[in-house]
Structure formats: structure tokens, C-alpha cells
Design a protein around this motif. Structure first.
Motif, short mmCIF file in Angstrom:
data_model
loop_
_atom_site.label_atom_id
_atom_site.label_comp_id
_atom_site.label_asym_id
_atom_site.label_seq_id
_atom_site.Cartn_x
_atom_site.Cartn_y
_atom_site.Cartn_z
N ASP A 193 17.70 13.85 81.75
CA ASP A 193 18.44 14.58 80.77
C ASP A 193 20.05 13.91 80.52
N GLU A 194 20.47 13.72 81.74
CA GLU A 194 21.78 13.44 81.89
C GLU A 194 22.10 11.87 81.50
N ARG A 242 20.19 10.44 79.05
CA ARG A 242 20.37 10.36 77.42
C ARG A 242 21.57 11.09 77.07
N GLU A 243 21.91 11.98 77.65
CA GLU A 243 23.45 12.59 77.39
C GLU A 243 24.56 11.60 77.19
#
Length: 213
Positions: free
Chosen positions: A173-174, A176-177
Motif C-alpha cells: 500500500d505504501e 502505491r501511495e
């Protein structure tokens, strides 16, 4: 963080250094379709043998490393002649088609990156604490031209404190963020956790967004 990194090199505490080429690089780099002759940026490069692997495949390499010890060890382990010159604020060593710029990655600017056309990050993002990773992702995007591709290797901790580091855990998730605002992000694989290592690596392909993407 800077002092800790330099101390590790001075004291020889470099368990993060691989004594062989990273298998994910050999497996996935050819699939990116980066043309021979394209210069590859390697941030926080250490003395990685991955740079020689890239150079042997007709990619000029520009590595950036804060620790002078890492650069001196890299060239000492090579056989080609070494040339040295200065481009403030960096001291530069060239051996064959590998340039090693000694200094702070965040002081490397777009006018110095004019020939960069690809990048490889095996140990840069995961070496940085959370507060610095956003800055790193933005700075990398500034240096990479639209359409340029790269390989990113991150890790997750399977043992111990997930917030410990370096190396630091960086979740999917990080990734992609951090990168999707400026890159097309493709998850390529999750590696097996090496016995006793406490880490499991993930491999990502990144392509800089722009007219060519």
C-alpha cells in the motif's frame, strides 16, 4: 540516519550487501525493455555487484552513495582503471562504464541527470525512515524522464518489530501511495523468505508517467 549509515560502512557492518547479483534483477530487468545504451540511475548504491551486471549489459550506470568507503571498496574490487573528478557537491569516480557519485542523493539535481533513462532501487527506499520516503519518491520522479522504466525491490518483515530498521518494511500500500502519482506501478512478484532472515522481498516495475505512458 546519515551518521548511522556512515558508521556501518566504517565499521564493516554491511550485512545488507549481497555478494552476488540479485536474482530478481537478472530475472526481471530484461522484461522491462530498457534499450541497450540507456544510462541507469542507482540511488544509495553501496558497492552493489548489480551495477556491474547492468554495465556488462551495455548500460552506463550512475550510482549515488553517501559513504566514501563503499565507493572505494567497489573500485578496489574491480579491475579497470579509475578516473576521478569533481562536480560540486559530489566527488565522482569512474570505472569502466560505472560512475559513482559520492554525496547526498537529495543534492543530485535534474541538470545532472540529463542522460538518465532508467533506474534500479534495491536498497534505497528501504534504507530510509518513513518521514523521508515521501521526499525520496518525489525526488526520484523529478530525475526520471517520462516513459523511463525502473525496478524497485522492497521488503516486509516476517519476524520482529515491523517498524524496526534499517532496512525498513515498506508495504504494498505504501509503494502505491508513494509512487502512483508519478509512476505506473506493477507488482511483479513476492519472493520467498530466506530461512532465518526475517524478511520477504517484493519486486515492482515502475514507469514514469507522461506522454509516453
Amino acid at each position: 540516519m546519515t551518521h548511522e549509515w556512515l558508521d556501518r560502512w566504517r565499521e564493516g557492518r554491511i550485512g545488507f550487501h549481497r555478494h552476488d547479483v540479485h536474482p530478481a534483477l537478472a530475472r526481471h530487468w530484461p522484461r522491462l525493455g530498457v534499450r541497450p545504451g540507456t544510462k541507469v540511475l542507482v540511488p544509495l548504491c553501496g558497492k552493489s555487484l548489480d551495477m556491474r551486471w547492468l554495465a556488462h549489459r551495455d548500460h552506463p550506470v550512475l550510482g549515488i552513495e553517501l559513504a566514501e568507503e563503499a565507493i572505494e571498496q567497489f573500485v578496489a574490487e574491480g579491475t579497470a582503471d579509475v578516473s576521478r573528478y569533481q562536480q560540486e557537491p559530489f566527488a565522482i569516480c569512474r570505472q569502466g562504464s560505472v560512475e559513482l557519485w559520492c554525496g547526498d542523493f537529495f543534492h543530485f539535481h535534474i541538470d545532472q541527470a540529463a542522460e538518465i533513462g532508467a533506474f534500479y532501487d534495491r536498497a534505497a527506499l528501504i534504507a530510509l525512515p518513513p518521514a523521508t520516503r515521501q521526499r525520496y519518491a518525489f525526488h526520484l520522479a523529478q530525475l526520471i524522464p517520462p516513459g523511463a522504466k525502473g525496478l524497485l525491490i522492497t521488503l516486509a518483515r516476517t519476524l520482529g518489530d515491523e517498524t524496526a530498521g534499517p532496512p525498513f518494511q515498506v508495504t504494498a500500500d505504501e509503494v502505491r501511495e508513494l509512487f502512483e502519482p508519478n509512476f505506473q506501478v506493477t507488482h511483479l512478484e513476492d519472493g520467498e523468505s530466506e530461512e532465518g532472515s526475517g524478511f520477504r522481498e517484493s519486486v515492482w516495475a515502475l514507469a514514469r508517467r507522461g506522454p509516453s505512458i
